[in-house]
Structure formats: structure tokens, C-alpha cells
Design a protein around this motif. Structure first.
Motif, mmCIF file in Angstrom:
data_model
loop_
_atom_site.group_PDB
_atom_site.id
_atom_site.type_symbol
_atom_site.label_atom_id
_atom_site.label_comp_id
_atom_site.label_asym_id
_atom_site.label_seq_id
_atom_site.Cartn_x
_atom_site.Cartn_y
_atom_site.Cartn_z
ATOM 1 N N ILE A 45 0.835 -1.373 -0.092
ATOM 2 C CA ILE A 45 0.003 -0.004 0.013
ATOM 3 C C ILE A 45 0.750 1.248 0.064
ATOM 4 O O ILE A 45 0.589 2.237 -0.865
ATOM 5 C CB ILE A 45 -1.217 0.175 1.286
ATOM 6 N N ASN A 46 1.957 1.184 0.612
ATOM 7 C CA ASN A 46 3.097 2.351 1.038
ATOM 8 C C ASN A 46 3.241 2.721 -0.562
ATOM 9 O O ASN A 46 3.571 4.013 -0.834
ATOM 10 C CB ASN A 46 4.100 1.969 1.734
ATOM 11 N N GLU A 47 3.907 1.614 -1.241
ATOM 12 C CA GLU A 47 4.339 1.750 -2.579
ATOM 13 C C GLU A 47 3.440 2.391 -3.466
ATOM 14 O O GLU A 47 3.747 3.212 -4.331
ATOM 15 C CB GLU A 47 5.147 0.485 -3.116
ATOM 16 N N ILE A 48 2.223 1.828 -3.567
ATOM 17 C CA ILE A 48 1.194 2.351 -4.330
ATOM 18 C C ILE A 48 0.990 3.812 -4.220
ATOM 19 O O ILE A 48 1.012 4.575 -5.303
ATOM 20 C CB ILE A 48 -0.252 1.565 -4.274
ATOM 21 N N PHE A 49 0.944 4.216 -3.167
ATOM 22 C CA PHE A 49 0.713 5.574 -2.493
ATOM 23 C C PHE A 49 1.957 6.616 -3.071
ATOM 24 O O PHE A 49 1.758 7.665 -3.607
ATOM 25 C CB PHE A 49 0.531 5.980 -1.179
ATOM 26 N N SER A 50 3.157 5.905 -2.885
ATOM 27 C CA SER A 50 4.214 6.865 -2.996
ATOM 28 C C SER A 50 4.787 6.868 -4.628
ATOM 29 O O SER A 50 5.004 7.717 -5.102
ATOM 30 C CB SER A 50 5.556 6.345 -2.288
ATOM 31 N N ARG A 51 4.499 5.733 -5.190
ATOM 32 C CA ARG A 51 4.524 5.698 -6.675
ATOM 33 C C ARG A 51 3.476 6.434 -7.640
ATOM 34 O O ARG A 51 3.632 6.972 -8.553
ATOM 35 C CB ARG A 51 5.090 4.301 -7.158
ATOM 36 N N PHE A 52 2.301 5.988 -7.208
ATOM 37 C CA PHE A 52 1.193 6.350 -8.153
ATOM 38 C C PHE A 52 0.269 7.466 -7.467
ATOM 39 O O PHE A 52 -0.616 8.065 -8.358
ATOM 40 C CB PHE A 52 0.495 5.205 -8.583
ATOM 41 N N GLY A 53 0.475 7.794 -6.104
ATOM 42 C CA GLY A 53 -0.651 8.649 -5.456
ATOM 43 C C GLY A 53 -1.825 8.081 -4.955
ATOM 44 O O GLY A 53 -2.247 7.042 -5.400
ATOM 45 N N GLU A 54 -2.455 8.918 -4.032
ATOM 46 C CA GLU A 54 -3.759 8.386 -3.529
ATOM 47 C C GLU A 54 -4.648 8.225 -4.494
ATOM 48 O O GLU A 54 -5.637 7.356 -4.380
ATOM 49 C CB GLU A 54 -4.037 9.539 -2.500
ATOM 50 N N ASN A 55 -4.843 8.953 -5.518
ATOM 51 C CA ASN A 55 -6.053 9.049 -6.399
ATOM 52 C C ASN A 55 -5.833 7.723 -7.261
ATOM 53 O O ASN A 55 -7.087 7.249 -7.480
ATOM 54 C CB ASN A 55 -5.814 10.170 -7.157
ATOM 55 N N TYR A 56 -4.893 7.328 -7.577
ATOM 56 C CA TYR A 56 -4.698 6.012 -8.230
ATOM 57 C C TYR A 56 -5.058 4.753 -7.470
ATOM 58 O O TYR A 56 -5.956 4.038 -7.714
ATOM 59 C CB TYR A 56 -3.043 5.724 -8.800
ATOM 60 N N PHE A 57 -4.672 4.817 -5.996
ATOM 61 C CA PHE A 57 -5.100 3.693 -5.018
ATOM 62 C C PHE A 57 -6.679 3.889 -5.101
ATOM 63 O O PHE A 57 -7.265 2.943 -5.117
ATOM 64 C CB PHE A 57 -4.609 4.067 -3.685
ATOM 65 N N ARG A 58 -7.152 5.248 -4.912
ATOM 66 C CA ARG A 58 -8.798 4.989 -4.902
ATOM 67 C C ARG A 58 -9.404 4.608 -6.097
ATOM 68 O O ARG A 58 -10.464 4.093 -6.020
ATOM 69 C CB ARG A 58 -9.235 6.743 -4.531
ATOM 70 N N ASP A 59 -8.847 4.717 -7.342
ATOM 71 C CA ASP A 59 -9.362 4.249 -8.339
ATOM 72 C C ASP A 59 -9.179 2.685 -8.523
ATOM 73 O O ASP A 59 -10.440 1.973 -8.672
ATOM 74 C CB ASP A 59 -8.643 4.806 -9.727
ATOM 75 N N VAL A 60 -8.404 2.127 -8.071
ATOM 76 C CA VAL A 60 -8.157 0.659 -7.913
ATOM 77 C C VAL A 60 -9.145 0.242 -6.906
ATOM 78 O O VAL A 60 -9.950 -0.911 -7.100
ATOM 79 C CB VAL A 60 -6.762 0.246 -7.557
#
Ligand code: S3P
Length: 169
Positions: A45-60
């Protein structure tokens, strides 16, 4: 399908623990959303946030809620921020009941203080910040919930019983 159970609430409210316990008592499947995302994305989860940002995480996350809606008979431990997207609430309501596990900021802090896998709290690991963020989200959790359970001072077994009773499981 209207028979899923979605557990929502702040980080550390006990969603994963309660979901596992409910699953072992009931003949239902279990989905731990964050774990599913980590598996699918092959990143923490940390890596998703740091590499692609919160918005990307929210889309997934949003796509996953939609996918789960196609299944049924599933207990879903949601990420704490699932209520931030209105579509998620609409999709959860379509396929089941939403159970809000409510805890005080102090309880949350005690449970998450040693966590390094919560990017939202990185650098803000204190009761004041948790309190502030919880206030911002409280109305969302409350509006989404079909059932609300106050979890402070209750053990896992008691919380599960309350859910089984209130959700007629
Ligand atoms: C988040 C909660 C986390 C995870 C992500 C964002 C949030 O899930 O989805 O770090 O915004 O509250 P948990 O509630 O399982 O910690």
C-alpha cells in the motif's frame, strides 16, 4: 445479490480482525480489500501511494468494490477510506449491508501507532491528527452505515455477536 457484508470504519477499528472471525463462524467468503489490492498490484500500500499517488489507489479501490458487488455471500473488510468515493457507497448498498465499526481516536491511536503500512498517517501518528481526520470522515461513515457498532471496550466475540444479531446473519 444483496447479501454481502461490508465492514467500514477508520484504520485500526478492527475491520480485518472482525471480518476473519465472522468468516470463521458463518458460511461466507472473505475479502480483505487492501490485501487483494496488494496482491493484484504486486506492490505494498505504501508503494502504491508513493509511486502512483492516493488518487490512483482510490481508483483501484473503486474498481474492486465494483467487482465484489458482482459476487455475493462475502464479508468484506474495506479500506478505511472506502467512503470517500460516493460510487463505492452506492455499489456497496446495491450488494449488501454496511456495518460501521466506530472507535474513539485514542483507541485507534493505541492500535495503529506502530504501523508503518498506513501512508495516510505517515508523519502524523498522533491522537490530534487522527481525531481531525476522523471528524472529516465521520459524517461519511455514519451516512453510509446500515448498522453502527461502538467497538471501544468490546471484545471480538461480542462485536461479532452484535453484528450477527443486527444484520440477521
Ligand atoms: C486508508 C486505510 C487503509 C488503506 C489505505 C488508506 C484510509 O486501510 O486502505 O492505507 O484512507 O483510511 P485500513 O483501514 O485497513 O488500515
Amino acid at each position: 445479490m444483496m447479501d454481502n457484508i461490508f465492514l467500514i470504519g477508520f484504520m485500526g477499528a478492527g475491520k480485518s480482525t472482525i471480518a476473519q472471525e465472522l468468516q470463521s463462524r458463518l458460511d461466507m467468503k472473505l475479502v480483505e480489500m487492501d490485501a487483494r489490492i496488494v496482491q493484484e498490484q504486486e506492490m505494498s500500500i505504501n508503494e502504491i501511494f508513493s509511486r502512483f499517488g492516493e488518487n490512483y489507489f482510490r481508483d483501484v479501490e473503486c474498481q474492486l468494490v465494483q467487482d465484489i458487488g458482482q459476487e455475493g455471500n462475502t464479508i468484506v473488510s474495506c479500506g478505511g477510506g472506502v467512503v470517500l468515493r460516493k460510487d463505492n457507497i452506492i455499489n456497496m448498498k446495491k450488494s449488501g449491508k454496511i456495518v460501521f465499526l466506530a472507535a474513539t481516536p485514542q483507541t485507534i491511536y493505541d492500535r495503529v501507532k506502530d504501523s508503518r503500512e498506513r501512508p495516510i498517517l505517515n508523519g502524523h501518528m498522533n491522537v490530534a491528527y487522527i481525531s481531525e481526520l476522523m471528524e472529516k470522515r465521520r459524517a461519511l461513515y455514519e451516512a453510509a452505515a446500515d448498522i453502527r457498532i461502538d467497538v471501544d471496550d468490546k471484545n471480538v466475540a461480542d462485536i461479532c455477536e452484535e453484528i450477527v444479531e443486527k444484520a440477521n446473519l
